[in-house]
Design a protein around this motif. Structure first.
Motif, PDB file in Angstrom:
ATOM      1  N   GLY A 125       0.720  -1.151   0.075  1.00 45.98           N
ATOM      2  CA  GLY A 125       0.223   0.012   0.189  1.00 45.98           C
ATOM      3  C   GLY A 125       1.025   1.092   0.189  1.00 45.98           C
ATOM      4  O   GLY A 125       0.593   2.082  -0.722  1.00 45.98           O
ATOM      5  N   LEU A 126       1.988   1.191   0.717  1.00 42.65           N
ATOM      6  CA  LEU A 126       2.784   2.432   1.060  1.00 42.65           C
ATOM      7  C   LEU A 126       3.636   2.726  -0.307  1.00 42.65           C
ATOM      8  O   LEU A 126       3.683   3.860  -0.919  1.00 42.65           O
ATOM      9  N   SER A 127       4.105   1.401  -0.847  1.00 41.88           N
ATOM     10  CA  SER A 127       4.705   1.756  -2.088  1.00 41.88           C
ATOM     11  C   SER A 127       3.900   2.214  -3.475  1.00 41.88           C
ATOM     12  O   SER A 127       4.347   2.926  -4.224  1.00 41.88           O
ATOM     13  N   ILE A 128       2.427   1.751  -3.434  1.00 41.93           N
ATOM     14  CA  ILE A 128       1.617   2.177  -4.366  1.00 41.93           C
ATOM     15  C   ILE A 128       1.364   3.940  -4.288  1.00 41.93           C
ATOM     16  O   ILE A 128       1.537   4.668  -5.096  1.00 41.93           O
ATOM     17  N   LEU A 129       1.529   4.153  -2.973  1.00 42.55           N
ATOM     18  CA  LEU A 129       1.171   5.714  -2.465  1.00 42.55           C
ATOM     19  C   LEU A 129       2.476   6.486  -3.168  1.00 42.55           C
ATOM     20  O   LEU A 129       1.978   7.655  -3.917  1.00 42.55           O
ATOM     21  N   THR A 130       3.288   6.029  -2.854  1.00 46.21           N
ATOM     22  CA  THR A 130       4.669   6.891  -3.067  1.00 46.21           C
ATOM     23  C   THR A 130       4.950   6.863  -4.892  1.00 46.21           C
ATOM     24  O   THR A 130       5.571   7.918  -5.326  1.00 46.21           O
ATOM     25  N   THR A 131       4.443   5.910  -5.462  1.00 44.17           N
ATOM     26  CA  THR A 131       4.456   5.699  -7.027  1.00 44.17           C
ATOM     27  C   THR A 131       3.537   6.468  -7.583  1.00 44.17           C
ATOM     28  O   THR A 131       3.621   6.485  -8.932  1.00 44.17           O
ATOM     29  N   THR A 132       2.445   6.929  -6.885  1.00 44.47           N
ATOM     30  CA  THR A 132       1.265   7.507  -7.613  1.00 44.47           C
ATOM     31  C   THR A 132       1.367   8.900  -7.112  1.00 44.47           C
ATOM     32  O   THR A 132       1.067   9.614  -8.160  1.00 44.47           O
ATOM     33  N   PHE A 133       1.586   9.247  -6.030  1.00 41.04           N
ATOM     34  CA  PHE A 133       1.621  10.675  -5.960  1.00 41.04           C
ATOM     35  C   PHE A 133       2.960  11.176  -6.000  1.00 41.04           C
ATOM     36  O   PHE A 133       3.757  11.211  -4.876  1.00 41.04           O
ATOM     37  N   THR A 134       3.557  11.584  -7.091  1.00 50.08           N
ATOM     38  CA  THR A 134       5.007  12.039  -7.058  1.00 50.08           C
ATOM     39  C   THR A 134       5.261  13.179  -7.221  1.00 50.08           C
ATOM     40  O   THR A 134       6.532  13.502  -7.115  1.00 50.08           O
ATOM     41  N   THR A 135       4.264  14.272  -7.208  1.00 52.72           N
ATOM     42  CA  THR A 135       4.836  15.726  -7.424  1.00 52.72           C
ATOM     43  C   THR A 135       4.853  16.221  -5.851  1.00 52.72           C
ATOM     44  O   THR A 135       4.464  15.395  -4.990  1.00 52.72           O
ATOM     45  N   GLY A 136       5.656  17.169  -5.599  1.00 55.05           N
ATOM     46  CA  GLY A 136       5.813  17.448  -4.336  1.00 55.05           C
ATOM     47  C   GLY A 136       4.942  17.834  -3.224  1.00 55.05           C
ATOM     48  O   GLY A 136       4.802  17.195  -2.348  1.00 55.05           O
ATOM     49  N   ARG A 137       3.877  18.510  -3.789  1.00 52.77           N
ATOM     50  CA  ARG A 137       2.612  18.839  -2.966  1.00 52.77           C
ATOM     51  C   ARG A 137       1.974  17.658  -2.797  1.00 52.77           C
ATOM     52  O   ARG A 137       1.331  17.179  -1.637  1.00 52.77           O
ATOM     53  N   ASP A 138       1.691  16.914  -3.879  1.00 48.50           N
ATOM     54  CA  ASP A 138       0.818  15.667  -3.828  1.00 48.50           C
ATOM     55  C   ASP A 138       1.358  14.743  -2.881  1.00 48.50           C
ATOM     56  O   ASP A 138       0.869  14.064  -1.948  1.00 48.50           O
ATOM     57  N   ARG A 139       2.628  14.470  -2.869  1.00 53.34           N
ATOM     58  CA  ARG A 139       3.499  13.339  -2.152  1.00 53.34           C
ATOM     59  C   ARG A 139       3.325  13.920  -0.595  1.00 53.34           C
ATOM     60  O   ARG A 139       3.257  13.168   0.348  1.00 53.34           O
ATOM     61  N   THR A 140       3.378  15.211  -0.440  1.00 57.32           N
ATOM     62  CA  THR A 140       3.596  15.635   0.863  1.00 57.32           C
ATOM     63  C   THR A 140       2.196  15.499   1.562  1.00 57.32           C
ATOM     64  O   THR A 140       2.061  14.956   2.786  1.00 57.32           O
TER      65      THR A 140
END
Length: 496
Positions: A125-140
């Motif tokens: 789940g966490l790896s899907i999150l970090t590879t889905t939300f890649t732009t700075g604001r989205d990822r933060t």
């Protein structure tokens, strides 16, 4: 201010995906704490001995922590959606088996296997999150919400456990997982695109997987058993020594194999090692606090399971408030000041709680400390998650997620083992001096809470020396392959 057009979180699909992934983390953490207040009912119904009862909790923690690195690497190699759905299926089946259990061995076996399911779900789940939300604001923002789920899950789990065990019965503590797992599985097929297996499966480091999983399982088992078996007995020392040998052999194996399960070059990512160490020490204090404070409320103050669980509801508000503020500040200040400040605040709140008297009052002796602690807790988990994932290559996102969750579970097991020994030693010492039983118990639990606050303070000191990661300035992860690009693409974007 307009939202950037490439923001995944600006889309309905992105919001739903984040909700799905946070549900996965919440479910995994809730099941680490939800059984606490149900234990007396379980003991009565299934005839548990006091010694075996701990394995309803510990069996889950041991396998969850022991299989996390393997689960994270499996997500990278076999495909994240595939591993997420497999883990969710195992989790649901084991929840059903545990809820239907008619004797103690069945329930323990179900909880042990349920931990394996969680170990597959969380890093995927966490790896899907970090590879889905890649732009700075989205990822933060996405990592901020995800990080808050750890603290919320621990607090809400105690409340839900009290409501369900005192209401429809302890079996519903497990049955309630099943519809959530069905929802997660269905949503995963709807929102997350399938990936092809990455590289030949023959290159999977089977030897490393056996060594690290065996070492983690044996080490966690020894830590969980140590308070009962004794820390300086041949049994405990031998188990810990064997675990150390297995982990040392794993490290040697990883340096010589062509396709290692855990490439140690991952530690070159700035801030990752410090974030994992901070989480280990912080969660050793935080999770043990929920455990010992629940014992204090039920066994010293005489709270019912529902009342004891409801006492943590203000904690959820503090965590959510701190998570929102920290997410806004981390881009400006970086991770170091927020982790350090949050840990110091939380340590102060836990020190306040460590002064609980035998005739305590919720409003004066518990609520202030809980509120202070919750603000620090929210800030720490949000920012640690951000620091541990900034700059991680996309093809190692699952492994980094597994490592972060491993530090959480190892810290939990270590904190409960060490601080339980301190509480027991203090209580027995006072009882030997003819102190009243309630006073001796309260003093022992207070000693454990004090040790927990010192653990969180140590986490603040580590964070103080860690690099200051500013997510929006982090270098983007390497471009993913075609399969991952399909995973990241919003629904409205045409396929190649």
């Amino acid at each position: 201010m307009s939202v950037p057009s490439d923001s995944v979180l600006a889309t309905r699909r992105g919001v739903l995906t984040l909700g799905l992934l946070c549900t996965v983390q919440f479910l995994d953490i809730v099941d680490s704490s939800i059984m606490n207040v149900a234990l007396p009912s379980i003991r009565r119904d299934l005839g548990f001995s006091q010694q075996n009862l701990q394995w309803v909790l510990s069996g889950y923690v041991v396998t969850y922590g022991g299989f996390l690195l393997l689960g994270g690497r499996a997500a990278d190699v076999l495909g994240r959606r595939r591993v997420l759905v497999a883990g969710t299926t195992v989790f649901a089946v084991c929840s059903l088996a545990g809820g239907l259990a008619t004797h103690s061995g069945t329930l323990i076996a179900a909880r042990v296997a349920q931990g394996i399911g969680a170990a597959l779900m969380a890093p995927a789940g966490l790896s899907i999150l970090t590879t889905t939300f890649t732009t700075g604001r989205d990822r933060t923002r996405a990592l901020g919400v995800w990080g808050a789920m750890s603290g919320l899950g621990a607090a809400v789990g105690v409340f839900l456990g009290g409501v369900l065990s005192q209401g429809p019965g302890w079996r519903w503590v497990l049955f309630v997982n099943i519809p959530v797992c069905v929802l997660v599985g269905a949503a995963a097929f709807r929102l997350v695109s399938a990936e092809r297996a990455r590289g030949p499966r023959a290159g999977f480091d089977a030897g490393g997987a056996i060594l690290v999983t065996g070492g983690m399982l044996l080490g966690l088992y020894a830590l969980v058993k140590a308070p009962d078996a004794g820390w300086v007995t041949a049994h405990t020392i031998g188990e810990l020594a064997c675990a150390a040998v297995l982990l040392a052999a794993f490290a040697a194996n990883e340096r010589r194999v062509r396709d290692p399960l855990f490439p140690f070059t991952l530690f070159r990512v700035p801030g990752l090692a410090a974030a994992d160490a901070t989480q280990l020490l912080a969660f050793a204090g935080f999770l043990s606090m929920f455990f010992f404070l629940t014992l204090y409320m039920q066994n010293v103050l005489g709270y019912s399971p529902i009342r004891g669980g409801a006492a943590y509801l203000p904690v959820t508000a503090g965590i959510m408030l701190a998570a929102g503020v920290s997410t806004q500040l981390v881009g400006r200040l970086g991770t170091r000041p927020i982790i350090t400040g949050g840990a110091l605040i939380a340590a102060g709140g836990m020190y306040y709680l460590s002064r609980v008297p035998v005739h305590g009052s919720y409003l004066t002796d518990l609520l202030p400390g809980l509120l202070i602690m919750s603000v620090g807790l929210g800030a720490v988990f949000v920012t640690v998650t951000t620091a541990a994932n900034a700059g991680v290559p996309a093809d190692q996102a699952g492994l980094a997620a597994g490592l972060l969750n491993t530090s959480l579970q190892l810290g939990s097991a270590l904190g409960l083992a060490v601080f339980s020994a301190l509480a027991t030693a203090r209580t027995h010492h006072l009882l030997a001096g003819h102190t009243a039983p309630q006073q001796a118990l309260a003093s022992g639990l207070a000693r454990a809470l004090l040790a927990g606050s010192l653990s969180v303070l140590a986490a603040a000191l580590i964070a103080l020396r860690a690099p200051n990661i500013r997510p929006q300035a982090a270098h983007p992860a390497p471009a993913p392959d075609a399969g991952t690009r399909r995973l990241l693409r919003p629904a409205a974007e045409p396929a190649e």
